[in-house]
Design an enzyme around this catalytic site. Sequence first.
Site, PDB file in Angstrom:
ATOM      1  N   HIS A 186       0.825  -1.220   0.000  1.00  0.00           N
ATOM      2  CA  HIS A 186       0.000   0.000   0.000  1.00  0.00           C
ATOM      3  C   HIS A 186       0.851   1.259   0.000  1.00  0.00           C
ATOM      4  O   HIS A 186       0.544   2.232  -0.672  1.00  0.00           O
ATOM      5  CB  HIS A 186      -0.930   0.010   1.215  1.00  0.00           C
ATOM      6  CG  HIS A 186      -2.153  -0.818   1.013  1.00  0.00           C
ATOM      7  ND1 HIS A 186      -2.984  -1.186   2.026  1.00  0.00           N
ATOM      8  CD2 HIS A 186      -2.674  -1.350  -0.119  1.00  0.00           C
ATOM      9  CE1 HIS A 186      -3.975  -1.913   1.535  1.00  0.00           C
ATOM     10  NE2 HIS A 186      -3.800  -2.030   0.248  1.00  0.00           N
ATOM     11  N   ASP A 452      15.542 -12.108 -27.802  1.00  0.00           N
ATOM     12  CA  ASP A 452      16.083 -13.388 -28.243  1.00  0.00           C
ATOM     13  C   ASP A 452      16.643 -13.317 -29.656  1.00  0.00           C
ATOM     14  O   ASP A 452      17.660 -13.945 -29.958  1.00  0.00           O
ATOM     15  CB  ASP A 452      15.007 -14.483 -28.154  1.00  0.00           C
ATOM     16  CG  ASP A 452      14.900 -15.020 -26.735  1.00  0.00           C
ATOM     17  OD1 ASP A 452      15.959 -15.222 -26.104  1.00  0.00           O
ATOM     18  OD2 ASP A 452      13.771 -15.213 -26.244  1.00  0.00           O
TER      19      ASP A 452
HETATM   20  C1  PEP Z   1      12.028 -11.341 -26.704  1.00  0.00           C
HETATM   21  O1  PEP Z   1      12.649 -12.391 -26.793  1.00  0.00           O
HETATM   22  O2  PEP Z   1      12.346 -10.299 -27.306  1.00  0.00           O
HETATM   23  C2  PEP Z   1      10.839 -11.226 -25.823  1.00  0.00           C
HETATM   24  C3  PEP Z   1      10.101 -10.136 -25.821  1.00  0.00           C
HETATM   25  O3  PEP Z   1      10.529 -12.263 -25.033  1.00  0.00           O
HETATM   26  P1  PEP Z   1      11.253 -12.652 -23.675  1.00  0.00           P
HETATM   27  O4  PEP Z   1      12.086 -11.466 -23.262  1.00  0.00           O
HETATM   28  O5  PEP Z   1      10.148 -12.979 -22.743  1.00  0.00           O
HETATM   29  O6  PEP Z   1      12.059 -13.835 -24.072  1.00  0.00           O
HETATM   30 MG    MG Z   2      11.890 -14.329 -26.183  1.00  0.00          MG
END
Ligand code: PEP
Ligand code: MG
Length: 566
Positions: A186, A452
Amino acid sequence: MLKGIAASEGIGIGKVMIIEDNTLEYTPKTVSDTDAELQRFRNAVDAFCDETMEQAESVKKTAGEKEAEILMGHIYMMKDPGMVGSMEAQITGGQCAEAALEQVCDMFIEAFSSTGDEVTAQRAADVKDIKTAILSILLGVKTVKISEAPAGTVIVAKEVTPSMTAGINKDKIVGIITETGSQTSHSAILARALEIPAVLSVENCTTTLSSGEQVIADGSDGIVITAPSEEQINEYTTKRDAFLREKRELENYRGKKTLSASGEEYELFCNIGTPKDATKAMEADGEGVGLFRTEFLFMDRNALPTEDEQFEAYKQAALILKGKGLIIRTLDIGGDKEIPYLGLEKEENPFMGFRAIRYCLKNRDLFKSQLKAILRASAFGDIRIMFPLITAVEELREGKALVEEAKSDLRASGIEFDENIKIGVMTETAASGVIAHLLAKESDFFSIGTNDLTGYTMAADRGNGDVAYLYSPFQPSVLMMIKRIINCANEAGIPVGMCGEAAANPMMIPLLISFGLTEFSVSAPSVLKVRKNIAKWTKAEADKVAGDVMNMATEKEIVDYLKNII
Ligand code: PEP
Ligand code: MG
């Protein structure tokens, strides 16, 4: 310097006012005139409800309706026959009002605290607040008046209770430091609603700091600077002024469309991890959700969430979004996202291993239950399904076939869902970039996961410091991937978003405008900043920048160039 949790952004420079816990001591006694004691107790409860009602009115004006509801909740609790009934029964049995109140409250506090659930634990804090307030009334103890604090005060307390906030005048209180509390307590919610910088969970702050001393509370970085030098005061004053200036400026972008300077319109969505984050996305002026990372529903527990539990979570997010787009990514586990109870075997190379869509397609019951939950929730909003880590067309086809199976199960049970639900691909692997033209023919949309995509394109683990120099979305190879994915989507006439961190990077924005991205999905606090940055560029200017960048051979050249022009 003291460290804590950054709970409400901004910088407060001022003098400490320690809010001591009141000593609410009394000697429990047995009463013979129980009717009179009962009356004394009821008078105290009435006085508490009147006071709290007044506080709620004042909080409604300063912080907002939702925050005032926290205090109204205290009144509802004290009107609840279960709680008050137990107290009254103890008094009728001969206990004094103070002891009856304390015993029953402590019982509730204990029960609420022991669940380990954050929301329920918050109820314990509420009961504690109620207990202190009514005990103060019964004992005739005056509470410290925060409302009388002079301008430039930094409040330091064990915790900032909802009833305390009623006395906070935004023009006088410049910072809040507490010993307890988390991002979602809170204290944090109220500090953010009041827009007062706050640093929470600063160990022993009520004893290490003393009233009257000067401090800097940095609610953006979660630090407290004690005995600041003149140089530090100057440095932080400049930071504070820049923060306030930017905040005012960004507010001009609230409630507006997301437009480039030459009038092209974009969708500006948010990334979320829980249904509660959907509220944050809306408060941040997000136009929808471009990535709901559902793995958070599977984490921090000992067993899989059931289809019903998942349905409730997806439905809750959909209802909060009131018809705005909600892209739900199916379970993306493995790699750096571990779920211990699934008992996944340790792999030599988890990032290249049995994870995300690969795991789901081999664990069809688990996958189908998630798909059914998403489909059921699609009756309550504009929900779209997105598959993570796609590397081959077969994976997309198999995933879509399973959606069809889930649909026919639901049809057979007469359960409603969106028959035309859109199914998209998260393009975050090098393979998906290369076959983007093939995937685009069979997907309803793309969303580029640059977190990724950068790692897989550069063969550089996103968590490995030794190869961090390679891990950049501004590498020519990654930019070519991004451009290609967007081109393929544009050619196939499907929308293409970006939900990786790069979408919010001011240096990336002109490139994405030029390449033809249609949707940006960013963290809630970045929404207005991104809208402002998109508004800076005309399509022609962005094309010029992208043209220059795509002729450069190294990441350094590209970054140096972009730094110069933003
Ligand atoms: C990514 O890979 O860019 C993504 C948005 O997913 P995460 O970061 O959850 O792997
Ligand atoms: Mg990803």
